[in-house]
Motif scaffolding. Structure first.
Motif, short mmCIF file in Angstrom:
data_model
loop_
_atom_site.label_atom_id
_atom_site.label_comp_id
_atom_site.label_asym_id
_atom_site.label_seq_id
_atom_site.Cartn_x
_atom_site.Cartn_y
_atom_site.Cartn_z
N ALA A 5 -112.12 -5.73 -4.75
CA ALA A 5 -113.26 -6.07 -5.62
C ALA A 5 -114.34 -5.02 -5.40
O ALA A 5 -114.59 -4.61 -4.27
CB ALA A 5 -113.79 -7.46 -5.32
N GLY A 6 -114.96 -4.60 -6.48
CA GLY A 6 -116.02 -3.60 -6.32
C GLY A 6 -116.85 -3.43 -7.57
O GLY A 6 -116.45 -3.84 -8.67
N PHE A 7 -118.02 -2.83 -7.37
CA PHE A 7 -118.96 -2.60 -8.47
C PHE A 7 -118.82 -1.18 -9.00
O PHE A 7 -118.77 -0.22 -8.22
CB PHE A 7 -120.40 -2.84 -7.99
CG PHE A 7 -120.67 -4.29 -7.69
CD1 PHE A 7 -121.14 -5.14 -8.68
CD2 PHE A 7 -120.45 -4.82 -6.42
CE1 PHE A 7 -121.39 -6.49 -8.42
CE2 PHE A 7 -120.68 -6.15 -6.15
CZ PHE A 7 -121.16 -6.99 -7.15
N ILE A 8 -118.76 -1.07 -10.31
CA ILE A 8 -118.64 0.23 -10.97
C ILE A 8 -119.84 0.41 -11.89
O ILE A 8 -120.06 -0.39 -12.80
CB ILE A 8 -117.34 0.32 -11.78
CG1 ILE A 8 -116.13 0.21 -10.84
CG2 ILE A 8 -117.28 1.61 -12.58
CD1 ILE A 8 -115.08 -0.72 -11.30
N ALA A 9 -120.64 1.45 -11.62
CA ALA A 9 -121.82 1.71 -12.45
C ALA A 9 -121.46 2.76 -13.50
O ALA A 9 -120.96 3.84 -13.18
CB ALA A 9 -122.98 2.21 -11.60
N LEU A 10 -121.70 2.42 -14.75
CA LEU A 10 -121.52 3.37 -15.84
C LEU A 10 -122.90 3.95 -16.15
O LEU A 10 -123.82 3.21 -16.52
CB LEU A 10 -120.96 2.67 -17.08
CG LEU A 10 -119.65 1.90 -16.87
CD1 LEU A 10 -119.24 1.18 -18.15
CD2 LEU A 10 -118.53 2.83 -16.40
N ILE A 11 -123.06 5.26 -15.97
CA ILE A 11 -124.36 5.87 -16.24
C ILE A 11 -124.20 6.98 -17.27
O ILE A 11 -123.11 7.49 -17.51
CB ILE A 11 -125.03 6.42 -14.95
CG1 ILE A 11 -124.24 7.58 -14.38
CG2 ILE A 11 -125.22 5.32 -13.92
CD1 ILE A 11 -124.99 8.35 -13.30
N ALA A 168 -109.24 0.63 -10.33
CA ALA A 168 -108.65 -0.50 -9.58
C ALA A 168 -108.15 -0.06 -8.21
O ALA A 168 -108.13 -0.85 -7.25
CB ALA A 168 -107.51 -1.12 -10.38
N GLN A 169 -107.77 1.22 -8.09
CA GLN A 169 -107.28 1.73 -6.80
C GLN A 169 -108.41 2.22 -5.91
O GLN A 169 -108.25 2.33 -4.69
CB GLN A 169 -106.30 2.89 -7.05
CG GLN A 169 -105.04 2.47 -7.78
CD GLN A 169 -104.33 3.65 -8.43
OE1 GLN A 169 -104.81 4.79 -8.39
NE2 GLN A 169 -103.19 3.38 -9.04
N GLU A 170 -109.55 2.56 -6.51
CA GLU A 170 -110.64 3.18 -5.76
C GLU A 170 -111.65 2.19 -5.17
O GLU A 170 -112.40 2.53 -4.27
CB GLU A 170 -111.39 4.19 -6.66
CG GLU A 170 -110.56 5.39 -7.08
CD GLU A 170 -110.10 6.23 -5.89
OE1 GLU A 170 -110.86 6.37 -4.92
OE2 GLU A 170 -108.96 6.73 -5.94
#
Length: 302
Positions: A5-11, A168-170
């Motif tokens: 599980a993790g947060f992904i920021a789209l900038i 998903a892998q990172e």
């Protein structure tokens, strides 16, 4: 089973396609999408599942040169989202290339915490030729060391699956942070307000770009399974109120109908939507309005 599980920021710059990509990844409409710039005001988290990985997308406001308190609060929210994320994805529009705004963002990336995973996604690839894409990718990777580069079209879905698989892998190993069937962590009241604001933005075009905000005042569950939603549209001037109401109330009726239909579809049940327009000359300077938008009023300080 190893879960992640993790947060992904789209900038990226305003209109780079961050909201469209969030909605494409999540498979539902959780972020306001219009052709006007600077429409995303708060960090909206959309939740997507990819295998055993839970991807939590932080759709940040576009990064631009701020001029007013609201602008500064939006830009602070965007960089805050990037600083807190496990993975950051910079979106650059293929046909616009390395603008002054993109150069400023590339400089800002240098200030993010060390070890942050940062990828590049060149979006709207269907608008340019292959050789232009390769040249742009080379130039961007010479400006900053990206972990990986993706060529995508968020609108058409090209390349999005590859990006999602890589993300998903990172992200880090760990338990899921949200129930499997949850698609956003924004309160439904705020999502409902955003949907109405989108309809206002689409309908009014250039007349009222950023001088309005929408708040959900009351949400009442009815015995028949439907919901009554009362919202207030705050504007800064009397003249703005007239524009929203329109001749014989035609404009507000059309906006209400469009928002009600989308809300009903989103919730999967009947919605009774009631809109009021109120003039608050200084709403852009009121801390309470910022809280309703999910922004920090203090971030707007010069």
């Amino acid at each position: 089973m190893t879960t992640r599980a993790g947060f992904i920021a789209l900038i990226g710059e305003p209109n780079a396609g961050k909201s469209t990509l969030t909605n494409r990844m999540v498979g539902a409409k959780v972020s306001i999408v219009t052709h006007k710039v600077q429409t995303t005001r708060a960090r909206i988290r959309g939740v997507a599942m990819e295998g055993d990985s839970q991807l939590i997308f932080v759709d940040t406001p576009g990064l631009f040169q701020p001029r007013r308190r609201l602008d500064r609060a939006m830009v602070a929210a965007a960089w805050g989202g990037a600083s807190d994320a496990d993975v950051v994805v910079l979106l650059v529009e293929a046909h616009r290339g390395i603008t002054d705004g993109v150069k400023r963002i590339l400089e800002g990336l240098q200030d993010l915490p060390k070890g942050r995973k940062i990828a590049l996604a060149i979006n709207k690839i269907d608008r340019v030729k292959a050789e232009e894409l390769l040249a742009l990718s080379k130039a961007l990777n010479e400006s900053f060391t990206f972990l990986k580069t993706f060529m995508i079209s968020a609108e058409r879905g090209y390349g999005v699956d590859d990006l999602r698989t890589w993300l998903a892998q990172e992200i880090p190993e760990g338990p899921w942070l949200y129930p499997e069937d949850q698609i956003a962590d924004l309160p439904m009241r705020m999502i409902a307000a955003e949907m109405t604001r989108e309809k206002l933005t689409l309908r009014l075009h250039q007349e009222l770009p950023y001088q309005l905000t929408v708040e959900t005042e009351h949400w009442t569950e009815r015995d028949d399974g439907s919901a009554r939603i009362d919202q207030v549209i705050y504007v800064a001037r009397d003249g703005h109120k007239g524009i929203i109401l329109g001749h014989k109330g035609e404009t507000i009726k059309a906006i209400s109908k469009a928002a009600r239909e989308e809300l009903s579809e989103f919730l999967g049940r009947k919605v009774h939507l009631f809109l009021q327009v109120k003039v608050r000359e200084n709403w852009l300077e009121e801390a309470e309005r910022y809280s309703e938008m999910g922004l920090d009023f203090k971030d707007g300080n010069a």
